[in-house]
Design an enzyme around this catalytic site. Structure first.
Site, PDB file in Angstrom:
ATOM      1  N   CYS A 123     -19.407 -24.565  70.563  1.00 21.17           N
ATOM      2  CA  CYS A 123     -18.188 -24.138  69.839  1.00 21.17           C
ATOM      3  C   CYS A 123     -16.988 -24.637  70.634  1.00 21.17           C
ATOM      4  CB  CYS A 123     -18.135 -22.635  69.645  1.00 21.17           C
ATOM      5  SG  CYS A 123     -19.609 -21.954  68.857  1.00 21.17           S
ATOM      6  N   CYS A 175     -12.791 -14.692  73.066  1.00 18.23           N
ATOM      7  CA  CYS A 175     -11.382 -14.305  73.210  1.00 18.23           C
ATOM      8  C   CYS A 175     -11.134 -13.062  72.371  1.00 18.23           C
ATOM      9  CB  CYS A 175     -10.446 -15.442  72.813  1.00 18.23           C
ATOM     10  SG  CYS A 175     -10.744 -16.127  71.168  1.00 18.23           S
TER      11      CYS A 175
END
Length: 458
Positions: free
Chosen positions: A269, A385
């Site tokens: 990713c 995140c």
């Protein structure tokens, strides 16, 4: 002297075009349109601002007007809860549905009046003009005028006793943070989101030297934090590929892989490529995998500017099979991104709790797959995140239980993250919050919310 001939009203679209020629009108119209797309249609600000495929009206604006639109939207979204309460106090009754952009026009105007350095008269005048130019909003032109002028007169009264730290955060997020971090820390997180994030850079070498040259400070594990805003392309070193933009917190997970010189490393990713660049700069043989071909293309462009060589593969990780196992894997898993609200103020208004639930299932699946993709003795770093435990602590605890006998948790040491011991939990995870400091000093406060854990394959 003859009077000038009366102009035919013409079609509604023509009237809008004539009105849009007034200074400042087009920017406000675009701002209200994008705001509606974000909060009602759940489109992202990044998508609306995309240079190639974003909002067509925005692309037609001059650079200074685009900057104005961004500033208005930032204020309107960061303070959306406050503005909604203010409108409730100013309106005798709710505004009916199917009234065009009335509410969006009001939010844009109030954001300018209360949170930007724009004179009330300009914000009010352009909002009234916008309502008059919108066929469905036109019957409420007088209401728009009256509400905004009343705000100008009664600003102190209608803004009193509003708990901005709480009301600008949707209830489901605030409840999640209170449960995870306690009421006071949840409030500090919400307060941090009211401020725009600093500009952090990851430099190829000599962080202190670049900090001195650019008027910044060294933070985190060697990031350079600048106080300036504006276009990064104009900052010294950009064209020469000496650095890239990356939040100080986002730069930490790669450090957890240790010395990777000459090793085969995967960035899963990977786009937009900040961590990919760190891996390549550290001397690894890097394979960057991402589901989006478009995002991978931008990653490749970034690597070309930086003079770094990596291998890229466009693939859904659920279909990905590596040619051979890697020595090190960094899985920056898809997540709710609630740690990036300072940079993406639209996020609280485009996400829901069920998004976190759905993404956490994907994260668990991807984590399990990485075990077979890394060599025995190899390292896996999982990061998101996100501020949500479902995408962090709870995720990796379930992973260790599922993979018992195959992987072990390797606790993180403060020295690996620039000595920032307050970011390390008792369990040995990395947990950054937006209210945490990236260094010493008040101006060092603030970083993206991030979680990371490290595992060794047995």
């Amino acid at each position: 002297m003859k009077s000038p001939p009366k102009r035919s009203p013409g079609p509604a679209g023509q009237q809008d075009q004539e009105r849009s020629e007034n200074p400042g009108f087009a920017a406000r119209k675009v701002a209200a349109d994008i705001l509606g797309n974000v909060v009602h249609k759940k489109r992202t600000l990044d998508g609306e601002f995309d240079a190639a495929s974003g909002h067509s009206g925005l692309r037609a604006l001059a650079g200074n007007d685009r900057s104005l639109v961004r500033a208005i939207l930032g204020a309107a979204l960061r303070h959306r809860g406050e503005i909604s309460i203010i409108l409730d106090r100013l309106l005798d009754r709710g505004i009916p549905e199917k009234t065009g952009r009335v509410l969006d026009i009001l939010h844009v105007a109030i954001a300018q009046m209360l949170y930007l350095d724009i004179p009330d008269r300009a914000a009010v005048s352009l909002a009234v003009e916008h309502a008059g130019a919108d066929r469905r909003a036109r019957p409420y032109k007088g209401l728009v005028n009256g509400v905004l002028r009343r705000l100008g007169r009664e600003r102190d009264e209608v803004t009193a006793d509003i708990d901005a730290d709480i009301v600008n955060t949707p209830d489901w997020l605030m409840e999640s943070w209170r449960a995870a971090y306690g009421a006071e820390t949840a409030r500090e997180i919400a307060r941090a989101h009211q401020n725009e994030a600093a500009l952090d850079l990851t430099v190829k070498s000599d962080p202190q030297g670049w900090a001195e040259r650019l008027g910044g400070h060294v933070v985190g594990a060697g990031s350079v934090r600048l106080s300036r805003k504006g276009s990064v392309e104009a900052v010294e070193g950009f064209e020469d590929g000496e650095w890239w933009v990356q939040d100080a917190a986002a730069a930490l997970p790669v450090h957890l892989l240790g010395d990777i010189r000459g090793l085969k490393a995967a960035d899963l990713c990977a786009a937009p490529g900040g961590k990919t660049a760190q891996l390549a700069l550290a001397g690894a043989e890097v394979t960057a995998v991402d589901i989006s071909k478009g995002r991978l293309k931008r990653l490749e462009e970034n690597m070309a500017r930086l003079g770094l060589t990596v291998r890229t593969i466009a693939s859904d990780l659920r279909d990905f099979v590596p040619d051979e196992p890697f020595d090190a894997i960094l899985l920056d898993a898809p997540c709710g991104a609630t740690g990036t609200i300072r940079r993406h103020p639209d996020l609280p208004w485009t996400k829901q709790a069920y998004d976190i639930e759905k993404l956490s299932e994907i994260q668990g699946d991807l984590l399990d797959r990485t075990v077979a993709w890394v060599k025995p003795g190899g390292v896996i770093v999982y990061c998101t995140c996100s501020l949500e435990p479902e995408e962090g602590e709870a995720q990796v605890e379930a992973f260790v239980e599922r993979q018992a006998g195959k992987v072990r948790l390797e606790p993180i040491d403060a020295e690996e993250v620039g000595g920032l011991g307050h970011l390390i939990t008792e369990a040995g995870y990395l947990r950054c919050l937006p209210c945490h400091a990236a260094g010493s000093g008040e101006d060092m406060k603030g970083m993206d919310g991030f979680f990371a854990a490290r595992f060794r394959r047995l």
